[in-house]
Write an enzyme that holds these catalytic residues in place. Structure first.
Site, short mmCIF file in Angstrom:
data_model
loop_
_atom_site.label_atom_id
_atom_site.label_comp_id
_atom_site.label_asym_id
_atom_site.label_seq_id
_atom_site.Cartn_x
_atom_site.Cartn_y
_atom_site.Cartn_z
N ASP A 22 0.42 129.80 -75.34
CA ASP A 22 0.17 131.31 -75.48
C ASP A 22 -0.88 131.51 -76.37
O ASP A 22 -0.68 130.87 -77.44
CB ASP A 22 1.52 131.87 -75.21
N GLU A 30 -4.11 128.98 -73.33
CA GLU A 30 -4.54 130.63 -73.02
C GLU A 30 -5.48 130.69 -73.92
O GLU A 30 -5.24 131.50 -75.17
CB GLU A 30 -3.50 131.38 -73.02
#
Length: 309
Positions: free
Chosen positions: A43, A91
């Site tokens: 993330d 990401e």
């Protein structure tokens, strides 16, 4: 410097360049691998510095990614298995000044700009409304994770939440039928509607049933069976129908519009009659021309003889 070293979203930044943190982290990762984990999503990966990024005043090197991906050890601890035996992606949302090519040297990346283009196509119900021939990314499709929407585009200002479940599904079928990109399906909250985006949302609860829709199940199986087959993407002149063919083995037909459509397009499939795997609808290939009718916002998966899904 602000992106990779300062607070983000009101959350303090983890000192990812601290060897003590890196050892703590790699011990954790190796425990996960021992439990059978076979991949990781990083993330906010673009908020973790690359070697070429400016250093924090307390850091000697920006080497988190080299440690995390097993290129070097920290205090005697190293990634327990080769990184290329795992599915790892970051990401790295696309924006100005993002070093996509350098991140791609470490892992697969999210193709957020392609998702934006695909949503534009779905909103306009027209394949030609945006460019889907390019991945809108400096990396090839083999290095990309693709999506129609993500948790961010659904929840942050509801950028994609107004698009119907059926239209989102057609976009996912298109991504999954293709030969490159690793498609990601965002599961919307259970009970959600286009008037109530949150539905019965609870932390930890599964989303709605769209990921089990027969079109989604069939195209997932189709993708597996078509591995290694070349890809040809065609669309009708109106842009309402798009066809993804995989060699001479199979094809996926997608009606992007909310009206019934008739298709007649060139095809590499052998001449003959075909029945799709979801709706039991009939299609014909005659003299290299694929023809048939498609219901509104529906997808059809057809395969040649001897190709079971």
């Amino acid at each position: 410097f602000q992106c990779t070293n300062m607070a983000m979203g009101g959350l303090p930044d983890v000192n990812t360049e601290n060897p003590a943190f890196q050892k703590y982290y790699m011990d954790f990762v190796n425990r996960l691998l021992a439990y059978g984990v076979s991949g990781f999503r990083y993330d906010t990966a673009k908020h973790i510095a690359l070697p070429s990024d400016p250093l924090d005043s307390l850091s000697e090197r920006n080497n988190f990614w080299d440690v995390a991906l097993g290129r070097e050890a920290v205090d005697g601890v190293k990634l327990a298995v080769p990184a290329d035996s795992l599915f790892i992606y970051g990401e790295v949302l696309q924006d100005k000044n993002v070093k996509e090519e350098e991140y791609a040297g470490y892992m697969k990346l999210t193709a957020s700009n392609y998702g934006h283009a695909l949503r534009h196509v779905l909103e306009e119900q027209d394949y030609y409304a945006d460019s889907l021939g390019s991945w809108h990314h400096p990396s090839p499709g083999t290095k990309l994770v693709t999506w129609v929407e993500s948790h961010d585009t659904y929840a942050n200002a509801h950028e994609s939440a107004h698009i119907s479940d059926a239209a989102i599904r057609q976009g996912y079928v298109f991504l999954t039928a293709r030969s490159e990109g690793t498609p990601l399906f965002f599961s919307r909250p259970a009970g959600s509607t286009r008037q109530n985006y949150w539905g019965n949302n609870l932390v930890g609860a599964r989303g709605n049933d769209e990921f089990m829709h027969p079109e989604v199940v069939a195209v997932n199986k189709f993708r597996r069976r078509m591995h290694g087959q070349p890809e040809i993407v065609r669309a009708t002149d109106s842009g309402r129908v798009v066809v993804v063919e995989r060699g001479t083995k199979g094809a996926v037909l997608i009606n992007l519009s909310d009206g019934e459509q008739t298709v007649s397009l060139p095809s590499a499939l052998p001449d003959g009659n075909y029945v799709d795997k979801v709706h039991n609808s009939s299609f014909t290939v005659n003299n290299g021309e694929l023809s048939g009718k498609l219901a509104p916002l529906a997808s059809y998966i057809i395969t040649g003889r001897g190709v079971a899904i």
